[in-house]
Scaffold this motif. Structure first.
Motif, PDB file in Angstrom:
ATOM      1  N   UNK A   1       0.894  -0.810   0.289  1.00 14.91           N
ATOM      2  CA  UNK A   1      -0.063   0.227  -0.245  1.00 14.91           C
ATOM      3  C   UNK A   1       0.685   1.184  -0.052  1.00 14.91           C
ATOM      4  N   UNK A   2       0.878   2.115  -1.073  1.00 17.93           N
ATOM      5  CA  UNK A   2       1.313   2.969  -0.773  1.00 17.93           C
ATOM      6  C   UNK A   2       0.886   4.363   0.663  1.00 17.93           C
ATOM      7  N   UNK A   3       1.641   4.821   0.949  1.00 15.97           N
ATOM      8  CA  UNK A   3       1.987   5.705   2.467  1.00 15.97           C
ATOM      9  C   UNK A   3       1.918   7.103   1.914  1.00 15.97           C
ATOM     10  N   UNK A   4       0.615   7.271   1.198  1.00 16.28           N
ATOM     11  CA  UNK A   4       0.401   9.544   1.159  1.00 16.28           C
ATOM     12  C   UNK A   4      -0.471   9.785   1.664  1.00 16.28           C
ATOM     13  N   UNK A   5      -0.604  10.811   2.410  1.00 16.06           N
ATOM     14  CA  UNK A   5      -1.316  12.089   2.731  1.00 16.06           C
ATOM     15  C   UNK A   5      -1.116  12.837   1.396  1.00 16.06           C
ATOM     16  N   UNK A   6      -2.956  13.648   1.914  1.00 12.06           N
ATOM     17  CA  UNK A   6      -2.647  15.387   1.709  1.00 12.06           C
ATOM     18  C   UNK A   6      -3.400  16.210   3.197  1.00 12.06           C
ATOM     19  N   UNK A   7      -2.777  17.517   2.380  1.00  9.58           N
ATOM     20  CA  UNK A   7      -2.922  18.422   3.833  1.00  9.58           C
ATOM     21  C   UNK A   7      -3.359  19.099   3.383  1.00  9.58           C
ATOM     22  N   UNK A   8      -4.679  19.788   3.876  1.00  8.91           N
ATOM     23  CA  UNK A   8      -5.087  21.369   3.838  1.00  8.91           C
ATOM     24  C   UNK A   8      -4.840  22.447   4.874  1.00  8.91           C
ATOM     25  N   UNK A   9      -3.668  23.367   5.202  1.00  5.00           N
ATOM     26  CA  UNK A   9      -3.752  24.210   6.423  1.00  5.00           C
ATOM     27  C   UNK A   9      -4.102  25.562   6.037  1.00  5.00           C
ATOM     28  N   UNK A  10      -4.728  26.030   6.111  1.00  2.48           N
ATOM     29  CA  UNK A  10      -6.037  27.138   5.839  1.00  2.48           C
ATOM     30  C   UNK A  10      -5.735  28.331   7.307  1.00  2.48           C
ATOM     31  N   UNK A  11      -5.431  29.292   7.498  1.00 11.93           N
ATOM     32  CA  UNK A  11      -5.677  29.954   8.540  1.00 11.93           C
ATOM     33  C   UNK A  11      -5.833  31.378   8.663  1.00 11.93           C
ATOM     34  N   UNK A  12      -5.697  32.459   9.471  1.00  8.86           N
ATOM     35  CA  UNK A  12      -5.980  33.671   8.727  1.00  8.86           C
ATOM     36  C   UNK A  12      -4.581  34.209   7.870  1.00  8.86           C
ATOM     37  N   UNK A  13      -3.340  33.467   8.558  1.00 12.32           N
ATOM     38  CA  UNK A  13      -1.827  34.218   7.681  1.00 12.32           C
ATOM     39  C   UNK A  13      -1.707  33.402   6.869  1.00 12.32           C
ATOM     40  N   UNK A  14      -2.134  31.832   6.912  1.00 17.94           N
ATOM     41  CA  UNK A  14      -1.275  31.701   5.403  1.00 17.94           C
ATOM     42  C   UNK A  14      -2.350  30.109   4.861  1.00 17.94           C
ATOM     43  N   UNK A  15      -2.263  29.860   3.609  1.00 19.42           N
ATOM     44  CA  UNK A  15      -3.500  28.502   3.692  1.00 19.42           C
ATOM     45  C   UNK A  15      -2.133  27.802   1.855  1.00 19.42           C
ATOM     46  N   UNK A  16      -2.124  26.182   2.760  1.00 20.95           N
ATOM     47  CA  UNK A  16      -1.046  25.464   2.793  1.00 20.95           C
ATOM     48  C   UNK A  16      -1.864  24.261   1.748  1.00 20.95           C
ATOM     49  N   UNK A  17      -0.969  24.082   0.483  1.00 17.88           N
ATOM     50  CA  UNK A  17      -1.783  22.617   0.341  1.00 17.88           C
ATOM     51  C   UNK A  17       0.046  21.512   0.357  1.00 17.88           C
ATOM     52  N   UNK A  18      -0.723  20.556   0.622  1.00 19.95           N
ATOM     53  CA  UNK A  18       0.392  19.536   0.599  1.00 19.95           C
ATOM     54  C   UNK A  18       0.048  18.253   0.004  1.00 19.95           C
ATOM     55  N   UNK A  19       1.331  17.456  -0.508  1.00 21.86           N
ATOM     56  CA  UNK A  19       0.626  16.334  -0.738  1.00 21.86           C
ATOM     57  C   UNK A  19       2.485  15.457  -0.843  1.00 21.86           C
ATOM     58  N   UNK A  20       1.905  14.441   0.157  1.00 28.05           N
ATOM     59  CA  UNK A  20       3.114  13.262   0.401  1.00 28.05           C
ATOM     60  C   UNK A  20       3.395  11.929  -0.395  1.00 28.05           C
ATOM     61  N   UNK A  21       3.905  11.587  -0.601  1.00 28.08           N
ATOM     62  CA  UNK A  21       3.941  10.000  -1.507  1.00 28.08           C
ATOM     63  C   UNK A  21       5.386   9.638  -1.038  1.00 28.08           C
ATOM     64  N   UNK A  22       5.746   8.880   0.674  1.00 25.51           N
ATOM     65  CA  UNK A  22       7.102   8.779   1.512  1.00 25.51           C
ATOM     66  C   UNK A  22       7.679   7.723   1.095  1.00 25.51           C
ATOM     67  N   UNK A  23       7.262   7.214  -0.036  1.00 26.66           N
ATOM     68  CA  UNK A  23       7.440   5.833  -1.124  1.00 26.66           C
ATOM     69  C   UNK A  23       7.775   6.615  -2.514  1.00 26.66           C
ATOM     70  N   UNK A  24       8.397   7.248  -2.671  1.00 27.45           N
ATOM     71  CA  UNK A  24       8.265   7.772  -3.763  1.00 27.45           C
ATOM     72  C   UNK A  24       9.500   7.856  -4.047  1.00 27.45           C
TER      73      UNK A  24
END
Length: 196
Positions: A1-24
């Motif tokens: 199984x691929x070990x992946x994650x997608x994060x969407x972090x939104x604050x009043x100061x930043x907006x971050x979209x991050x995708x990660x594949x540990x087995x990339x």
């Protein structure tokens, strides 16, 4: 199984979209608005053999702090999510990274106990367009969000650029080892406590 994650972090100061594949394969697509920081995140992907995509928009007209710290938090959240129950991982990793006249060391334990120590005397206030003092904020944000113990040290070096770059590279390689899976222990949690 691929070990992946997608994060969407939104604050009043930043907006971050991050995708990660540990087995990339070490592929990166990074845009934070801070070019030197983009380069450091590219290094994390390449030296960690992770696939990383980061799109960060922050209040850079105020300062770089919020963007750098929040990207660290988002990356830590992604690592924690991608690891799941942590069964079968090596859990801890370390690396020594030489870069010309500079030598840096990193040790990481995915222990569930967040702690971060950065021991580096960076002389330059800025390297490229990056505020050098934010180095520690990035790694502290990562450690807290990932539930990791992170120790980084620049043993010596003349160039501030080389010092920061060596720290990011050895961090990536130590993390690569820590998240690696041991086939012999694939259903075993790497803790005698039964909890990580």
């Amino acid at each position: 199984m691929p070990r992946t994650a997608a994060i969407h972090r939104k604050t009043s100061e930043t907006e971050i979209r991050l995708k990660l594949n540990l087995d990339g394969r070490g592929k990166a697509k990074v845009s934070t608005g801070i070019r030197f920081f983009d380069h450091m995140l590219d290094l994390v992907a390449r030296h960690g053999a992770f696939d990383v995509a980061v799109n960060a928009r922050g209040d850079l007209d105020v300062d770089q702090h919020h963007t750098v710290e929040d990207v660290g938090i988002a990356l830590g959240e992604a690592v924690k999510k991608a690891l799941g129950n942590k069964k079968g991982i090596l859990r801890a990793g370390y690396f020594l990274m030489p870069m010309d006249e500079t030598l840096a060391a990193a040790a990481i334990d995915l222990s569930g106990r967040p702690h971060c120590v950065v021991n580096a005397k960076i002389n330059a206030v800025r390297v490229g367009d990056f505020q050098s003092e934010l180095l520690e904020d990035f790694f502290l944000g990562f450690a807290q969000a990932a539930g990791a113990t992170v120790h980084l040290r620049c043993l010596y070096g003349r160039s501030s650029h080389h010092q920061i770059e060596a720290l990011f590279k050895c961090f990536a390689r130590a993390l690569r080892f820590a998240v690696s899976r041991d086939k012999r222990l694939r259903n075993v949690l790497p803790s005698t406590k039964g909890l990580l």
